[in-house]
Design an enzyme around this catalytic site. Structure first.
Site, PDB file in Angstrom:
ATOM      1  N   GLU A 175      40.614  46.420  37.163  1.00  0.00           N
ATOM      2  CA  GLU A 175      39.364  46.458  38.324  1.00  0.00           C
ATOM      3  C   GLU A 175      38.470  47.664  37.955  1.00  0.00           C
ATOM      4  O   GLU A 175      38.323  48.606  38.454  1.00  0.00           O
ATOM      5  CB  GLU A 175      40.030  46.722  39.399  1.00  0.00           C
ATOM      6  CG  GLU A 175      40.954  45.491  39.847  1.00  0.00           C
ATOM      7  CD  GLU A 175      41.049  45.385  41.452  1.00  0.00           C
ATOM      8  OE1 GLU A 175      40.856  46.534  42.005  1.00  0.00           O
ATOM      9  OE2 GLU A 175      41.916  44.425  41.875  1.00  0.00           O
ATOM     10  N   GLU A 363      46.648  39.975  40.553  1.00  0.00           N
ATOM     11  CA  GLU A 363      47.055  40.512  41.745  1.00  0.00           C
ATOM     12  C   GLU A 363      46.660  39.819  42.877  1.00  0.00           C
ATOM     13  O   GLU A 363      45.298  39.140  42.938  1.00  0.00           O
ATOM     14  CB  GLU A 363      46.374  41.972  41.948  1.00  0.00           C
ATOM     15  CG  GLU A 363      46.762  43.021  41.141  1.00  0.00           C
ATOM     16  CD  GLU A 363      46.057  44.291  41.257  1.00  0.00           C
ATOM     17  OE1 GLU A 363      45.690  44.506  42.447  1.00  0.00           O
ATOM     18  OE2 GLU A 363      46.369  45.218  40.414  1.00  0.00           O
TER      19      GLU A 363
END
Ligand code: FCB
Length: 467
Positions: A175, A363
């Site tokens: 991320e 995720e």
């Protein structure tokens, strides 16, 4: 809103090759922050500063995974989970950032991978999950273009020493939007830098690193798959007013498009975010083409959606997120709205960029308050419901032909949730941080039975937005 009824679904609906796993990260689980030659990472130092982390907590011990990884691997095996995502700690392997290898640190990852493979569990390492060595931060960290060389050295080291151990799947960055945004613009994550003068160079360098690292890893084992992971949230304008629509477009460019688009060869989405135009001044002629990364898979990380409204006093963006708790909608401990359709929408959006590149949900998960009574059981019906409804939306995307090949729950066990400390619990396994006792929650049992061959099926209504 329309409803599509799916009677029952189980893992068989996803096909035999679908990848089911759990995700973790080194700075959130390992602890052993200064053992066996590891130097401090930016999260170790950031957490020592006053007022940065909930109740002054820190990741020094966390889940003590560094010492307990064998038991935890046994736990993963007992749950029948065949894929384990974790990250490598740069400052454990290269305490000076570059330069001499800390063999004890490297040996930890060798043993971890060997142990996983011996137990029939596929290792899924991420090279960078936000824990830059502090020694590099002292030289400017992500804002210094030198980070490209430091990164190259780090990935070269990993490729050379871990690249031939039978690890098939790698991820480069976790991320980039979150560690540049929260860590270099808003300052509430490590290293606590703020403003565009930090954010813009960090953004450019993080985007360029993905490609660099990938080449270095590949040179040591050609058959491996190398992906990278991206955070994303479905964006809805609060109203249909022009101002809110413009605000939503900007938020989408910033939160969802900023890193995946350059990686897919489209460059930074500057036409919708002209406040970032200054990046062009920092770019060298070769950067344009180096931003494009030949990814083998895209890791999609989704938790919620965001409602966006225009806001005149927010500098530059003129947009803000409308908090879920204030809206009175179902939300998690992070105050993130529970909105399963978001994962479907994001898979759809990400599949359009380069349809030939498979997607993996690397995720997805939820923090809810867990009331543990000291026994060996813990009921967490909200988390079970969250997982079921999100997995059913992944199935919906797959059934519509989107090439999504896997799903990883965030996370195996409760851990250090960055600035929020140990308060939000995302785990399938409860952790009593006083005693390090692990207790499998009902959600862990549910996920375990769901991914087992003989699971009967779960009934779920899939609520779909009309397009
Ligand atoms: C993601 C992070 C992960 C975890 C979850 C809740 O943004 O990648 O480390 O903190 O959020």
């Amino acid at each position: 809103m329309s409803e599509i009824q799916i009677d029952k679904f189980n893992r068989k609906n996803f096909g035999p090759d679908f990848i089911w796993g759990v995700s973790t990260a080194a700075p959130q689980t390992e602890g052993a922050w200064n053992e066996d030659g590891k130097s401090p990472s930016i999260w170790d130092t950031f957490s020592m500063k006053k007022g940065k982390i909930f109740q002054g907590q820190n990741p020094k011990i966390a889940c003590d995974f560094y010492h307990r990884y064998r038991e935890d691997i046994q736990l993963i095996k007992n749950l029948g989970i065949k894929n384990f995502r974790f990250s490598l700690s740069w400052s454990r392997i290269l305490p000076n950032g570059t330069g001499p290898i800390n063999h004890k640190g490297l040996d930890f990852y060798k043993s971890l991978c060997d142990e996983l493979l011996e137990h029939g569990i596929e290792p899924w390492p991420t090279l960078y999950h936000w824990d830059l060595p502090q020694v590099l931060e002292d030289k400017g960290g992500w804002t210094n273009r030198e980070v490209l060389n430091w990164f190259e050295y780090y990935s070269e080291t990993i490729g050379k020493h871990l690249g031939n151990r039978g690890i098939q799947n790698w991820m480069v960055l976790n991320e980039p939007m979150v560690f540049t945004g929260a860590g270099h613009f808003l300052g509430y994550h490590a290293p606590g830098r703020r403003g565009f003068s930090n954010f813009i160079p960090a953004m450019l360098h993080a985007a360029l690193c993905t490609g660099k690292k990938k080449k270095k890893l590949r040179s040591h084992q050609s058959s491996i798959n190398i992906g990278s992971t991206y955070s994303c949230s479905f964006i809805t304008p609060r109203t249909n007013s022009e101002a809110d629509l413009i605000a939503a477009k900007k938020a989408d460019a910033l939160l969802n498009r900023l890193f995946i688009e350059p990686a897919c060869g489209l460059g930074f989405p500057l036409s919708d975010l002209n406040v970032l135009n200054k990046v062009e001044k920092l770019m060298r002629p070769e950067d344009e083409k180096n931003l494009k990364v030949d990814l083998d898979f895209i890791g999609v990380q989704n938790y919620t959606r965001e409602i966006v409204e225009s806001c005149w006093y927010v500098p530059y963006l003129k947009a803000r997120l409308v908090n879920a708790k204030k809206r009175g909608v179902p939300h998690t401990e992070m105050e993130w709205e529970v909105y399963p359709e978001s994962i479907y929408e994001m898979l759809k959006k990400f599949s359009r960029y380069r349809p030939e590149i498979p997607l993996l949900v690397t995720e997805n998960g939820a923090a809810f308050k867990d009331n543990w009574d000291g026994s060996n059981e813990l009921k967490d019906p909200l988390r079970v419901e969250y997982l079921q409804s999100h997995i059913s939306q992944v199935l919906r995307a797959k059934n519509e032909g989107i090439d999504v090949r896997g799903y990883f729950v965030w996370t195996l066990m409760d851990n250090f949730e960055w600035a929020e400390g140990y308060r939000p619990r995302f785990g399938l396994v409860y952790l009593d941080f006083e005693t390090q006792k692990r207790v499998i929650k009902d959600s862990g049992k549910w996920f375990s039975s769901f991914i087992s061959e003989n699971f009967e099926g779960v009934e779920k209504k899939i609520v779909a937005l009309e397009n």
